[in-house]
Design a protein around this motif. Structure first.
Motif, PDB file in Angstrom:
ATOM      1  N   TYR A  75      14.737  10.874  -2.099  1.00 53.28           N
ATOM      2  CA  TYR A  75      13.571  10.888  -2.999  1.00 53.28           C
ATOM      3  C   TYR A  75      12.345  10.291  -2.318  1.00 53.28           C
ATOM      4  N   GLY A  76      12.011  10.814  -1.170  1.00 49.00           N
ATOM      5  CA  GLY A  76      10.791  10.358  -0.506  1.00 49.00           C
ATOM      6  C   GLY A  76      11.019   9.354   0.614  1.00 49.00           C
ATOM      7  N   MET A  77      12.290   9.064   0.927  1.00 44.46           N
ATOM      8  CA  MET A  77      12.570   8.107   1.989  1.00 44.46           C
ATOM      9  C   MET A  77      11.899   8.502   3.303  1.00 44.46           C
ATOM     10  N   ARG A 115       4.750  19.760   6.712  1.00 38.69           N
ATOM     11  CA  ARG A 115       4.683  20.739   5.622  1.00 38.69           C
ATOM     12  C   ARG A 115       5.583  20.305   4.488  1.00 38.69           C
ATOM     13  N   PRO A 116       5.042  19.731   3.420  1.00 36.40           N
ATOM     14  CA  PRO A 116       5.935  19.395   2.313  1.00 36.40           C
ATOM     15  C   PRO A 116       6.538  20.685   1.756  1.00 36.40           C
ATOM     16  N   MET A 117       7.756  20.604   1.324  1.00 37.08           N
ATOM     17  CA  MET A 117       8.397  21.798   0.790  1.00 37.08           C
ATOM     18  C   MET A 117       7.819  22.096  -0.585  1.00 37.08           C
ATOM     19  N   SER A 123       0.860  -1.191   0.000  1.00 37.56           N
ATOM     20  CA  SER A 123       0.000   0.000   0.000  1.00 37.56           C
ATOM     21  C   SER A 123       0.889   1.231   0.000  1.00 37.56           C
ATOM     22  N   PRO A 124       0.391   2.356  -0.542  1.00 33.78           N
ATOM     23  CA  PRO A 124       1.243   3.537  -0.698  1.00 33.78           C
ATOM     24  C   PRO A 124       1.372   4.397   0.561  1.00 33.78           C
ATOM     25  N   ILE A 125       2.327   4.075   1.413  1.00 32.22           N
ATOM     26  CA  ILE A 125       2.742   4.938   2.517  1.00 32.22           C
ATOM     27  C   ILE A 125       1.585   5.471   3.341  1.00 32.22           C
ATOM     28  N   GLU A 172      11.537   9.959 -16.594  1.00 29.65           N
ATOM     29  CA  GLU A 172      12.559  10.433 -15.656  1.00 29.65           C
ATOM     30  C   GLU A 172      13.112  11.778 -16.119  1.00 29.65           C
ATOM     31  N   ALA A 173      13.304  12.668 -15.139  1.00 32.29           N
ATOM     32  CA  ALA A 173      13.822  13.991 -15.468  1.00 32.29           C
ATOM     33  C   ALA A 173      15.191  13.909 -16.146  1.00 32.29           C
ATOM     34  N   ALA A 174      15.953  12.891 -15.820  1.00 38.26           N
ATOM     35  CA  ALA A 174      17.288  12.766 -16.399  1.00 38.26           C
ATOM     36  C   ALA A 174      17.231  12.709 -17.921  1.00 38.26           C
ATOM     37  N   PHE A 194      16.116  -0.988  -5.977  1.00 35.65           N
ATOM     38  CA  PHE A 194      15.385  -0.477  -7.136  1.00 35.65           C
ATOM     39  C   PHE A 194      15.214   1.035  -7.044  1.00 35.65           C
ATOM     40  N   GLU A 195      14.820   1.519  -5.879  1.00 34.92           N
ATOM     41  CA  GLU A 195      14.579   2.970  -5.717  1.00 34.92           C
ATOM     42  C   GLU A 195      15.879   3.760  -5.700  1.00 34.92           C
ATOM     43  N   VAL A 196      16.858   3.263  -4.969  1.00 32.30           N
ATOM     44  CA  VAL A 196      18.092   4.040  -4.816  1.00 32.30           C
ATOM     45  C   VAL A 196      18.837   4.160  -6.147  1.00 32.30           C
ATOM     46  N   ALA A 219       8.615  20.819  -4.039  1.00 32.04           N
ATOM     47  CA  ALA A 219       9.935  21.439  -4.201  1.00 32.04           C
ATOM     48  C   ALA A 219      10.931  20.474  -4.832  1.00 32.04           C
ATOM     49  N   LEU A 220      10.910  19.226  -4.385  1.00 30.69           N
ATOM     50  CA  LEU A 220      11.872  18.263  -4.923  1.00 30.69           C
ATOM     51  C   LEU A 220      11.660  18.086  -6.432  1.00 30.69           C
ATOM     52  N   THR A 221      10.416  17.943  -6.823  1.00 31.33           N
ATOM     53  CA  THR A 221      10.101  17.787  -8.246  1.00 31.33           C
ATOM     54  C   THR A 221      10.573  19.018  -9.020  1.00 31.33           C
ATOM     55  N   LEU A 233       2.068  21.410 -25.375  1.00 34.36           N
ATOM     56  CA  LEU A 233       2.333  21.291 -23.940  1.00 34.36           C
ATOM     57  C   LEU A 233       2.975  19.941 -23.671  1.00 34.36           C
ATOM     58  N   ILE A 234       4.105  19.965 -22.984  1.00 41.09           N
ATOM     59  CA  ILE A 234       4.796  18.708 -22.665  1.00 41.09           C
ATOM     60  C   ILE A 234       4.482  18.328 -21.224  1.00 41.09           C
ATOM     61  N   ILE A 235       3.877  17.178 -21.049  1.00 38.01           N
ATOM     62  CA  ILE A 235       3.501  16.745 -19.699  1.00 38.01           C
ATOM     63  C   ILE A 235       4.460  15.643 -19.236  1.00 38.01           C
TER      64      ILE A 235
HETATM   65  C1  B12 Z   1       6.668  10.013  -1.055  1.00 38.38           C
HETATM   66  C2  B12 Z   1       5.358   9.489  -1.629  1.00 38.38           C
HETATM   67  C3  B12 Z   1       4.156   9.956  -1.076  1.00 38.38           C
HETATM   68  C4  B12 Z   1       4.087  11.052  -0.027  1.00 38.38           C
HETATM   69  C5  B12 Z   1       3.948  12.435  -0.709  1.00 38.38           C
HETATM   70  C6  B12 Z   1       5.237  12.999  -1.157  1.00 38.38           C
HETATM   71  C7  B12 Z   1       5.037  14.233  -1.975  1.00 38.38           C
HETATM   72  N1  B12 Z   1       5.333  15.396  -1.455  1.00 38.38           N
HETATM   73  O1  B12 Z   1       4.580  14.136  -3.066  1.00 38.38           O
HETATM   74  C8  B12 Z   1       2.768  10.738   0.693  1.00 38.38           C
HETATM   75  C9  B12 Z   1       3.043   9.785   1.843  1.00 38.38           C
HETATM   76  C10 B12 Z   1       2.040  11.951   1.281  1.00 38.38           C
HETATM   77  C11 B12 Z   1       2.032  10.027  -0.417  1.00 38.38           C
HETATM   78  C12 B12 Z   1       0.666   9.965  -0.448  1.00 38.38           C
HETATM   79  C13 B12 Z   1      -0.043   9.301  -1.431  1.00 38.38           C
HETATM   80  N2  B12 Z   1       0.493   8.510  -2.397  1.00 38.38           N
HETATM   81 CO1  B12 Z   1       2.429   8.364  -2.729  1.00 38.38          CO
HETATM   82  N3  B12 Z   1       4.228   8.016  -3.107  1.00 38.38           N
HETATM   83  C14 B12 Z   1       5.382   8.526  -2.669  1.00 38.38           C
HETATM   84  C15 B12 Z   1       6.592   7.867  -3.359  1.00 38.38           C
HETATM   85  C16 B12 Z   1       7.286   6.899  -2.392  1.00 38.38           C
HETATM   86  C17 B12 Z   1       7.673   8.832  -3.844  1.00 38.38           C
HETATM   87  C18 B12 Z   1       7.150  10.053  -4.603  1.00 38.38           C
HETATM   88  C19 B12 Z   1       8.253  11.070  -4.787  1.00 38.38           C
HETATM   89  O2  B12 Z   1       8.553  11.866  -3.917  1.00 38.38           O
HETATM   90  N4  B12 Z   1       8.926  11.022  -5.942  1.00 38.38           N
HETATM   91  C20 B12 Z   1      10.009  11.926  -6.266  1.00 38.38           C
HETATM   92  C21 B12 Z   1       9.545  13.059  -7.208  1.00 38.38           C
HETATM   93  C22 B12 Z   1      10.687  13.994  -7.508  1.00 38.38           C
HETATM   94  O3  B12 Z   1       9.093  12.430  -8.399  1.00 38.38           O
HETATM   95  P1  B12 Z   1       8.172  13.143  -9.486  1.00 38.38           P
HETATM   96  O4  B12 Z   1       7.438  14.288  -8.959  1.00 38.38           O
HETATM   97  O5  B12 Z   1       7.380  12.083 -10.149  1.00 38.38           O
HETATM   98  O6  B12 Z   1       9.203  13.690 -10.546  1.00 38.38           O
HETATM   99  C23 B12 Z   1       9.990  12.843 -11.356  1.00 38.38           C
HETATM  100  C24 B12 Z   1       9.389  12.553 -12.727  1.00 38.38           C
HETATM  101  O7  B12 Z   1       7.978  12.563 -12.720  1.00 38.38           O
HETATM  102  C25 B12 Z   1       9.986  13.583 -13.639  1.00 38.38           C
HETATM  103  N5  B12 Z   1       9.161  14.760 -13.897  1.00 38.38           N
HETATM  104  C26 B12 Z   1       8.591  15.571 -13.002  1.00 38.38           C
HETATM  105  N6  B12 Z   1       7.983  16.594 -13.603  1.00 38.38           N
HETATM  106  C27 B12 Z   1       8.153  16.456 -14.909  1.00 38.38           C
HETATM  107  C28 B12 Z   1       7.723  17.241 -15.957  1.00 38.38           C
HETATM  108  C29 B12 Z   1       8.002  16.849 -17.266  1.00 38.38           C
HETATM  109  C30 B12 Z   1       7.516  17.687 -18.381  1.00 38.38           C
HETATM  110  C31 B12 Z   1       8.759  15.685 -17.485  1.00 38.38           C
HETATM  111  C32 B12 Z   1       9.045  15.320 -18.885  1.00 38.38           C
HETATM  112  C33 B12 Z   1       9.216  14.900 -16.423  1.00 38.38           C
HETATM  113  C34 B12 Z   1       8.913  15.290 -15.142  1.00 38.38           C
HETATM  114  O8  B12 Z   1      11.122  14.051 -12.988  1.00 38.38           O
HETATM  115  C35 B12 Z   1      11.232  13.646 -11.635  1.00 38.38           C
HETATM  116  C36 B12 Z   1      12.516  12.863 -11.444  1.00 38.38           C
HETATM  117  O9  B12 Z   1      12.692  11.895 -12.397  1.00 38.38           O
HETATM  118  C37 B12 Z   1       5.910   7.131  -4.555  1.00 38.38           C
HETATM  119  C38 B12 Z   1       6.488   5.770  -4.916  1.00 38.38           C
HETATM  120  C39 B12 Z   1       7.863   5.825  -5.483  1.00 38.38           C
HETATM  121  N7  B12 Z   1       8.760   5.041  -4.956  1.00 38.38           N
HETATM  122  O10 B12 Z   1       8.124   6.614  -6.373  1.00 38.38           O
HETATM  123  C40 B12 Z   1       4.454   6.953  -4.071  1.00 38.38           C
HETATM  124  C41 B12 Z   1       3.277   6.993  -5.057  1.00 38.38           C
HETATM  125  C42 B12 Z   1       3.515   8.125  -6.028  1.00 38.38           C
HETATM  126  N8  B12 Z   1       2.106   7.296  -4.227  1.00 38.38           N
HETATM  127  C43 B12 Z   1       1.028   6.710  -4.646  1.00 38.38           C
HETATM  128  C44 B12 Z   1      -0.283   6.898  -4.082  1.00 38.38           C
HETATM  129  C45 B12 Z   1      -1.416   6.050  -4.642  1.00 38.38           C
HETATM  130  C46 B12 Z   1      -0.499   7.813  -3.033  1.00 38.38           C
HETATM  131  C47 B12 Z   1      -1.850   8.143  -2.368  1.00 38.38           C
HETATM  132  C48 B12 Z   1      -2.974   8.457  -3.353  1.00 38.38           C
HETATM  133  C49 B12 Z   1      -2.242   7.031  -1.401  1.00 38.38           C
HETATM  134  C50 B12 Z   1      -3.550   7.330  -0.726  1.00 38.38           C
HETATM  135  N9  B12 Z   1      -4.631   6.773  -1.291  1.00 38.38           N
HETATM  136  O11 B12 Z   1      -3.588   7.994   0.265  1.00 38.38           O
HETATM  137  C51 B12 Z   1      -1.527   9.374  -1.490  1.00 38.38           C
HETATM  138  C52 B12 Z   1      -1.989  10.671  -2.179  1.00 38.38           C
HETATM  139  C53 B12 Z   1      -1.657  11.963  -1.507  1.00 38.38           C
HETATM  140  C54 B12 Z   1      -2.712  12.554  -0.651  1.00 38.38           C
HETATM  141  N10 B12 Z   1      -3.980  12.333  -0.879  1.00 38.38           N
HETATM  142  O12 B12 Z   1      -2.366  13.204   0.294  1.00 38.38           O
HETATM  143  C55 B12 Z   1       1.301   5.778  -5.798  1.00 38.38           C
HETATM  144  C56 B12 Z   1       0.747   6.277  -7.135  1.00 38.38           C
HETATM  145  C57 B12 Z   1       0.203   5.084  -7.873  1.00 38.38           C
HETATM  146  C58 B12 Z   1      -0.156   5.456  -9.260  1.00 38.38           C
HETATM  147  N11 B12 Z   1       0.599   4.966 -10.233  1.00 38.38           N
HETATM  148  O13 B12 Z   1      -1.106   6.138  -9.447  1.00 38.38           O
HETATM  149  C59 B12 Z   1       2.857   5.631  -5.750  1.00 38.38           C
HETATM  150  C60 B12 Z   1       3.532   5.428  -7.115  1.00 38.38           C
HETATM  151  C61 B12 Z   1       3.151   4.434  -4.823  1.00 38.38           C
HETATM  152  C62 B12 Z   1       2.605   3.131  -5.352  1.00 38.38           C
HETATM  153  N12 B12 Z   1       3.379   2.348  -6.077  1.00 38.38           N
HETATM  154  O14 B12 Z   1       1.476   2.797  -5.083  1.00 38.38           O
HETATM  155  N13 B12 Z   1       2.888   9.495  -1.328  1.00 38.38           N
END
Ligand code: B12
Ligand code: SF4
Lengths: 314, 448
Positions: free
Chosen positions: A216-218, B319-321, A181-183, B435-437, A250-252, B346-348, B407-409
């Protein structure tokens, strides 16, 4: 007021779960105290390290993690055997990357064939990790459960949406499931209850709280694990008294910093050891939060993490 | 430990004169206990009562400041055992050790190398703070010289590691202006060391062989009126050291034991024979209550993972950044530059903007408020839906600045593409990499 060691009085304990079968079986869990707090309880079984093996050749791994396996990356059985024989893996975690519906989309039959080969090559418990695509994982893990009857594989991730199919297959064919389950404490509890209602024996369940990478979310995973352990032990919630597993490597190793070369990031030091230490420091963090099984990738990180566990539990 | 209303009441004048704005002293006491009133509202509290109340309301683990200048840091001040209960306040400080016999050139090289270990992340500068000089020979001049060089030629703050009072004096003389940490006073030297610390107003470590044995030492310092104290419970064994950390933290928080209500110092450098294993042990102390962690060295590969762990553990869980919603021009974009959208976690933001900057491709980055959630999390939580993203694109002002209608998502948000398209007629929605990389290569191919 003079010194007095304030000790926790626990009203619950973590269940013991036996993974794998026969002489190969390994027991995890059984804690009667918070992680490593042996001054007020016991950790009868050391946390275990499962080494990560892919069912297809990874194309984006950092050089540091490719090198130790470079001649076996095409052969999951040989790869798994090396992890056990040379690197002392307590278990193997086979990641079924080839079954990803957004990628190669390999069939359940193909996946099951690979699992059998790996099983035959090792004498430790085998974890089977899907791609977190609930529907596909259900098809694949059901098939594997059936083909490997009685092996007590550890199948996951099992979510609310696919718990019925995978749970029933695990029950019917004698395997353990990873309740995922997701955290979130409540969501974790909910999947466990669903599995219990289905009839899954509770001593065949371990919990995946979802793992975030170091940096990254640890912190989110860390805190939810602490809360899960408090609920299990201080509040005695029997729906949460399960060993926990983290898919850490996998994550690291997905992070950019584990892949940067020396000239791209001169202040980040030696690229190989940087990744190893990121994985190891991540491992220590998760151990302190209560991990019972860590899935890890680099042999050197595995070695050091084991050494740390021995120091902490000696 | 906080006083109860009744305990506070006993310290008040009990005249019920109402000047504080409530009818009785008891009501005022209750308000004070629950933080709803300020002591200053009562003009009649005695100085003695005031002192007792201040004492009682001090944090259970006193904060202590270390050093001076840009790498000055506070440690201690913690109020909880687990970060989710509130937050951890003052992050673990990292130090590396050098011997007092280090050659000048080696010291210079080390300081220069260590100084470069600074990493920008989520708008913060992550870096270690201190260098410890270890007295290896009892030669006070050598010790003072090394301390002086660190203090004067680097940003690092200094830990003076010696149990010899004369050597300590020389060290304090050499770098006192930088508020060094004296490390350590033992039962044998507490009077003399304590006197120096008190006179120069410096933070000081007390060292004994158990938490309990630290109490008479902190008692002495507090009796002198000196409270800048750091605890070393002595053990260099991983298991015992963890136990001691927990014992001290719980004693201060759960039993309100002021004698152990101070930050702690730990020494992985004396607990393992390789920097790698030291790093793992340090990882344990970041999670479990080490306020200062002394290592035998810093290398990029060893300090970076610890700085990341520290950032994670000490982030406020409530408080998430976040960054502000809006339009972010990167690399001077013009009206034809690509447009990317992501969330306001903030991290994203910092990862994505860092990659775009690195690519050198002029780009518009749109940041949509997603309550500080990452892309997948926000999508799963309904904070980054197709409709929302489409509406945001319309109102964010990009259409006035840019002619492009593509728009690039994020790759992980591929599922919203259809809905965004519906909301933005005439626009092309492109799913970017996951992945952002991979953003730089993607952007370069776009403009090629
Ligand atoms: C930490 C975390 C949380 C934290 C929130 C952290 C935060 N501030 O966002 C908490 C505990 C609050 C949380 C909650 C939830 N979470 Co969560 N969470 C995670 C976790 C472990 C890491 C996310 C993270 O911080 N990633 C790091 C950031 C930097 O990544 P990112 O924003 O995606 O950015 C990357 C890319 O997307 C890309 N990118 C970003 N922007 C852009 C833009 C463009 C144009 C491009 C090209 C690329 C790009 O670059 C970045 C680096 O590569 C993931 C699982 C995992 N291991 O990844 C699950 C995950 C995202 N969570 C998930 C879920 C389901 C939830 C909840 C809905 C659970 C629930 N029902 O309560 C809730 C929703 C939040 C709420 N209602 O409050 C699922 C999503 C499943 C899915 N595929 O839909 C995941 C994948 C876990 C899982 N496997 O089930 N979560
Ligand atoms: S002002 Fe002071 S003395 Fe007067 S009622 Fe309030 S608490 Fe009591």
């Amino acid at each position: 007021m003079a010194f007095e060691f304030y000790k926790e009085s626990y009203s619950g304990a973590v269940k013991e779960v036996s993974l794998g079968k026969g002489d190969n079986a390994v027991t995890v869990g059984g804690e009667t105290c918070y992680p490593f707090y042996q001054f007020e309880g016991e950790m009868p079984h050391k946390p275990k390290i499962a080494m990560e093996v892919w069912d297809m050749k990874p194309d984006e791994w950092a050089e540091a993690v490719l090198k130790p396996f470079e001649d076996v990356l095409d052969d999951p059985a040989a790869w798994a055997k090396r992890c056990v024989d040379e690197y002392g893996a307590d278990m193997i975690a086979l990641e079924l990357r080839s079954t990803d519906p957004n990628d190669k989309d390999a069939s359940p039959e193909e996946a099951a064939a690979t699992v059998k080969k790996v099983l035959a090559a090792i004498n430790v418990p085998l974890i089977i990790w899907g791609t977190a695509s609930p529907q596909k994982d259900e098809e694949v893990l059901k098939k594997i459960a059936e083909e490997c009857q009685g092996e007590n594989l550890i199948l996951g991730p099992v979510e609310d949406s696919n718990h019925k199919g995978i749970g029933a297959a695990a029950m019917g064919f004698g395997h353990t499931v990873i309740s995922s389950s997701p955290i979130d404490v409540n969501l974790a509890k909910q999947v466990n209850i669903l599995l219990e209602n289905l009839g899954m024996p509770m001593e065949r369940v371990i919990v995946d709280p979802t793992t975030g990478g170091l940096g990254y979310g640890m912190e989110y995973s860390y805190s939810v694990m602490e809360r899960l352990r408090m609920a299990a032990m201080a509040q005695g919630d029997d729906k949460l008294q399960f060993p926990m597993i983290n898919n850490l490597g996998f994550e690291v190793w997905k992070s950019k910093e584990t892949k940067l070369k020396a000239d791209e990031a001169p202040t980040l030091g030696d690229p190989e050891r940087r990744g190893i230490l990121m994985e190891s420091v991540g491992a220590v963090s998760y151990l302190m939060a209560g991990s019972d099984v860590l899935i890890m990738r680099h042999p050197e990180a595995v070695r050091m993490t084991k050494a740390f566990i021995d120091l902490g539990l000696s | 430990m906080a006083l109860t209303g009744i305990q506070i009441f006993k310290l008040l004048p009990k005249t019920n004169c109402k000047e504080c704005g409530v009818p009785t002293c008891l009501a005022f006491a209750m308000n004070l206990a629950s933080g709803k009133a300020e002591l200053d509202s009562c003009p009649y509290v005695s100085d003695e009562a005031r002192e007792q109340l201040a004492e009682a309301s001090a944090p259970p683990i006193l904060p202590v400041e270390l050093g001076n200048g840009v790498r000055k840091a506070a440690v201690g001040g913690e109020t909880v055992l687990c970060r989710h209960e509130k937050t951890f306040f003052n992050a673990t400080v990292f130090a590396a050790a050098v011997g007092s016999d280090i050659a000048d050139a080696d010291l210079e090289t080390k300081l220069r190398t260590w100084n470069a270990f600074q990493y920008e992340r989520v708008g913060l500068n992550l870096r270690p703070e201190m260098v410890a000089v270890k007295d290896v020979s009892g030669d006070k001049d050598a010790f003072a010289k090394v301390a002086k060089t660190i203090a004067e030629t680097s940003e690092f703050n200094v830990i003076l590691m010696t149990e010899n009072v004369d050597v300590m004096k020389a060290g304090v003389e050499a770098c006192g202006f930088k508020n060094p940490l004296m490390c350590a006073a033992t039962a044998d030297t507490i009077d003399e060391m304590g006197a120096i610390a008190k006179e120069k107003d410096l933070p000081i470590v007390v060292k004994a062989d158990s938490p309990e044995a630290l109490e008479p030492l902190t008692d002495k310092l507090v009796a002198l009126g000196h409270k800048k104290v750091i605890l070393d419970a002595g053990s260099r064994d991983v298991k015992q050291a963890l136990e001691d950390q927990v014992a001290m933290r719980r004693s201060a928080l759960k039993n309100g034991n002021r004698k152990l209500g101070f930050p702690t110092i730990t020494f992985p450098c004396e607990m393992a024979s390789s920097l790698e294993m030291e790093t793992l042990i340090a990882g344990m102390f970041v999670a479990k209550y080490g306020s200062i962690v002394v290592l035998s060295d810093f290398t990029g590969e060893s300090i970076f993972p610890l700085l990341l762990e520290r950032l994670n553990i000490f982030t406020d869980p409530q408080r998430p950044m976040t960054v502000t919603e809006g339009l972010y021009p990167i690399n001077n974009p013009d009206e034809n530059s690509p447009i990317l959208v992501t969330t306001n976690f903030a991290l994203t933001y910092f990862i994505v903007s860092g990659e775009i900057e690195g690519s050198k491709v002029p780009t518009w980055l749109l940041i949509k408020d997603s309550e500080g959630l990452s892309v997948l999390t926000a999508w799963a939580a309904g904070k980054f839906s197709g409709d929302d993203v489409g509406m945001f694109v319309k109102k964010c002002g990009i259409m006035d600045k840019c002619k492009s209608t593509e728009l690039i998502i994020p790759g992980y948000a591929a599922a919203i593409a259809g809905d965004v398209e519906e909301e933005l007629p005439g626009w092309k929605i492109t799913v970017g990499p996951r992945e952002a990389a991979h953003i730089p290569a993607f952007l370069k191919s776009k403009i090629a």
